[in-house]
Write a protein that holds these residues in place. Structure first.
Motif, PDB file in Angstrom:
ATOM      1  N   THR A 474      -4.652  16.172  -4.091  1.00 27.50           N
ATOM      2  CA  THR A 474      -3.509  15.189  -4.602  1.00 27.50           C
ATOM      3  C   THR A 474      -2.292  15.535  -4.205  1.00 27.50           C
ATOM      4  O   THR A 474      -1.928  16.593  -3.691  1.00 27.50           O
ATOM      5  CB  THR A 474      -3.772  14.966  -6.114  1.00 27.50           C
ATOM      6  OG1 THR A 474      -3.296  16.314  -6.659  1.00 27.50           O
ATOM      7  CG2 THR A 474      -5.268  14.776  -6.425  1.00 27.50           C
ATOM      8  N   ALA A 475      -1.237  14.502  -4.570  1.00 28.85           N
ATOM      9  CA  ALA A 475       0.167  14.826  -4.271  1.00 28.85           C
ATOM     10  C   ALA A 475       0.616  16.364  -5.013  1.00 28.85           C
ATOM     11  O   ALA A 475       1.473  17.028  -4.123  1.00 28.85           O
ATOM     12  CB  ALA A 475       1.049  13.842  -4.630  1.00 28.85           C
ATOM     13  N   PRO A 476       0.531  16.351  -6.255  1.00 29.45           N
ATOM     14  CA  PRO A 476       0.745  17.926  -6.750  1.00 29.45           C
ATOM     15  C   PRO A 476       0.307  18.957  -6.060  1.00 29.45           C
ATOM     16  O   PRO A 476       0.853  19.839  -5.805  1.00 29.45           O
ATOM     17  CB  PRO A 476       0.472  17.556  -8.199  1.00 29.45           C
ATOM     18  CG  PRO A 476       0.416  16.264  -8.493  1.00 29.45           C
ATOM     19  CD  PRO A 476      -0.195  15.506  -7.363  1.00 29.45           C
ATOM     20  N   VAL A 477      -1.229  18.879  -5.737  1.00 28.61           N
ATOM     21  CA  VAL A 477      -1.816  19.826  -4.976  1.00 28.61           C
ATOM     22  C   VAL A 477      -1.244  20.395  -3.666  1.00 28.61           C
ATOM     23  O   VAL A 477      -1.045  21.267  -3.199  1.00 28.61           O
ATOM     24  CB  VAL A 477      -3.307  19.515  -5.092  1.00 28.61           C
ATOM     25  CG1 VAL A 477      -3.972  20.806  -3.903  1.00 28.61           C
ATOM     26  CG2 VAL A 477      -3.885  19.787  -6.340  1.00 28.61           C
ATOM     27  N   ALA A 478      -0.890  18.968  -2.911  1.00 29.11           N
ATOM     28  CA  ALA A 478       0.105  19.187  -1.594  1.00 29.11           C
ATOM     29  C   ALA A 478       1.126  19.777  -1.721  1.00 29.11           C
ATOM     30  O   ALA A 478       1.534  20.714  -0.744  1.00 29.11           O
ATOM     31  CB  ALA A 478      -0.070  17.572  -0.977  1.00 29.11           C
ATOM     32  N   GLN A 479       1.706  19.705  -2.853  1.00 33.61           N
ATOM     33  CA  GLN A 479       3.133  20.202  -3.140  1.00 33.61           C
ATOM     34  C   GLN A 479       2.905  21.731  -3.306  1.00 33.61           C
ATOM     35  O   GLN A 479       3.697  22.568  -2.742  1.00 33.61           O
ATOM     36  CB  GLN A 479       4.108  19.703  -4.100  1.00 33.61           C
ATOM     37  CG  GLN A 479       4.383  18.264  -3.786  1.00 33.61           C
ATOM     38  CD  GLN A 479       5.345  17.822  -4.978  1.00 33.61           C
ATOM     39  OE1 GLN A 479       4.979  18.120  -6.111  1.00 33.61           O
ATOM     40  NE2 GLN A 479       6.600  17.189  -4.528  1.00 33.61           N
TER      41      GLN A 479
END
Length: 537
Positions: A474-479
């Motif tokens: 997900t976007a938070p995990v990617a960050q």
């Protein structure tokens, strides 16, 4: 002349029937994982090996002399002291100023404040503050350099979290206190809301995870460790699920007490929400010139402080990030499961709220049916993550798209809010259930679905635990992965708040505020019925 026949009230049995999906959802996704967590806390062994009985050894190691839990608990609660001050002082004062200023300033103010909620992303905030480690950075963001010293790290992290959440706390506080100010019992209602706000913020502090883990990993020398971080380290870093479950059990017990206390405050005070009728021609009316000026000045001051305190994130938006291969797939991983989870959890909560608040199966005592749900009112995914991970591993669902959906089948916060609304609507109407309760409460169910979607999408813990395939990030995990891959420097700060989502959410907030939320009132005390005065704009 034949008198109209009043609508026949539905049978209370229908209320019990509508409650059943939420009860089943509670048993499957809340009660069962909680029981499993408690049982697991009495075992020792690795995450992938059979557990062996450990008795109370785990509790002795976690809670005994020199145990890490108490220091983590104290620090975690200290993180909410400044935000709590903002919520209990700045929040009510700002709400009062906006309310006295009249319709235009009040509606515009709520929409502007809600923008902080729409764009808030813990992982993006942490990544933007880490830019302060660069030698050339000065100003507020350089505060992050104090995180490297055990003596200064706790204070620095408290200030960073207070700064990063100032706008969010103001928005939530104004949203909570405005309906109380506009009801028929403003004094007692504000006190009751304040009590719930205090309990909710303490619960949020107990579960603080993302910003602290991204900035300090609980260090240096465990100076900034929180119960959520301690549980994560035990359960998933050191692969000691029994120890992780012990921390989760103790944390869950405290959260349960806070949730029961908040529910008792709401029910015992006879708290209820309602929607006032729109007064003809009132949209153009406002407060006195002095009140309008005071409201506008208060709003400008709140926005100015928010902009200053969120400057690390705002400035990071203009900085180019290195290509990471993230794109549409990452956004699909983020928002589709978040929306699906919100629709299911709020949907079951809405049915139960209609049953409890609208059909009143126990009469005036019906709201006490919320008590079985109350222990999980403030429980997020963290305290249930050890058991949840084990369950999904047993079902062979790890590293699948389906597991990205948050593991809650009923949203207890939504259940509480919707029940209070259905109760207020049922008391003040002589129409049938459909026209008097269902139709007026449906927009609130939609608002809560959107809010839960935003919360689900910004969560990093659950997707971080259940997926290792970067194609499912997900976007938070990617960050979070970018923080590790690029030395905490070149992170796409806008990844978790894509512009289309921000625009859609903002339009939805504008529509909800103009057409619905601005007429929301909260009262406590004795029951009342229509007619009541229409709320002036």
């Amino acid at each position: 002349m034949i008198s109209p026949i009043p609508p026949r009230p539905p049978s209370p049995a229908l209320g019990w029937l509508l409650l059943m999906p939420a009860v089943v959802g509670m048993l499957i996704s809340l009660v069962l994982p909680s029981v499993q967590t408690v049982l697991l806390s009495f075992e020792s062994g690795g995450a992938l090996t059979p557990g062996t009985p450990a008795g109370f050894d785990n509790y002795g190691r976690v809670l005994g002399d020199g145990g890490p839990f108490w220091a983590a608990l104290g620090f975690s609660l200290s993180l909410v002291l400044l935000p709590l001050l903002v919520a209990l002082v700045a929040g009510p004062l700002l709400a009062l100023a906006l309310d006295r200023a009249g319709g235009l300033v009040r509606r515009a103010g709520v929409v502007v404040l809600w923008l902080s909620l729409i764009v808030f992303s813990p992982t993006a905030v942490a990544a933007s503050w880490l830019r302060g480690l660069r030698p050339a950075e000065t100003g507020l963001v350089s505060l992050v350099r104090s995180l490297g010293d055990p003596a200064t790290a706790p204070g620095a992290l408290r200030l960073i979290i207070a700064a990063a959440t100032f706008g969010v706390v103001c928005a939530l506080a104004v949203t909570a206190f405005l309906p109380a100010l506009r009801g028929g019992t403003p004094g007692p209602a504000v006190l009751a809301v304040a009590g719930v706000v205090v309990l909710a913020m303490l619960a949020a502090g107990l579960q603080a995870f993302t910003i602290g883990v991204a900035l300090t990993r609980g260090g240096p020398r465990a100076a900034t460790q929180t119960p959520a971080g301690l549980q994560y380290d035990y359960g998933f870093v050191m692969a000691q699920p029994g120890m992780g479950a012990t921390v989760a059990t103790v944390t869950g017990l405290v959260l349960g007490v806070l949730g029961v206390a908040a529910t008792i405050v709401a029910v015992a005070s006879r708290m209820r929400l309602s929607i006032t009728p729109r007064a003809a021609g009132s949209a153009a009316r406002g407060g006195s010139p002095v009140a309008v000026a005071a409201g506008a000045a208060a709003l400008v001051a709140a926005v100015a402080v928010t902009l200053v305190l969120t400057w690390p994130w705002l400035s990071a938006l203009t900085e180019p990030a290195e290509s990471t291969g993230t794109g549409l797939r990452t956004q699909v991983n983020t928002w589709v499961p978040a929306l699906a989870g919100a629709v299911v959890s709020v949907g079951t909560a809405y049915l139960a709220a209609l049953g409890i608040g609208g059909l009143r199966p126990l009469g005036r005592r019906s709201e006490w049916l919320l008590l079985p749900f109350a222990p999980w009112l403030f429980v997020g995914v963290g305290p249930l993550s050890v058991a949840g991970w084990s369950n999904f591993r047993g079902m062979r669902l790890l590293d699948t798209f389906a597991v990205l959906v948050q593991p809650f089948l009923v949203s207890v916060p939504a259940l509480l809010v919707l029940t209070l609304l259905c109760k207020g609507l049922a008391e003040r109407t002589d129409r049938d259930l459909l026209g008097g309760v269902v139709l007026p409460s449906l927009p609130m169910a939609g608002v809560l679905t959107g809010a839960v979607t935003l919360v689900n999408a910004q969560d990093v813990l659950w997707p971080l635990l259940v997926t290792h395939d970067r194609g499912l990030a997900t976007a938070p995990v990617a960050q979070m992965l970018q923080l590790t891959q690029f030395g905490r420097a070149a992170v796409d700060a806008a990844l978790t708040t894509p512009l289309p989502v921000v625009v859609i959410a903002l339009l939805a907030v504008v529509a909800a505020q103009l057409l619905y939320l601005d007429r929301l009132t909260l009262t406590v005390g004795g029951e009342s019925r229509w007619p009541i005065p229409a709320t002036p704009a």
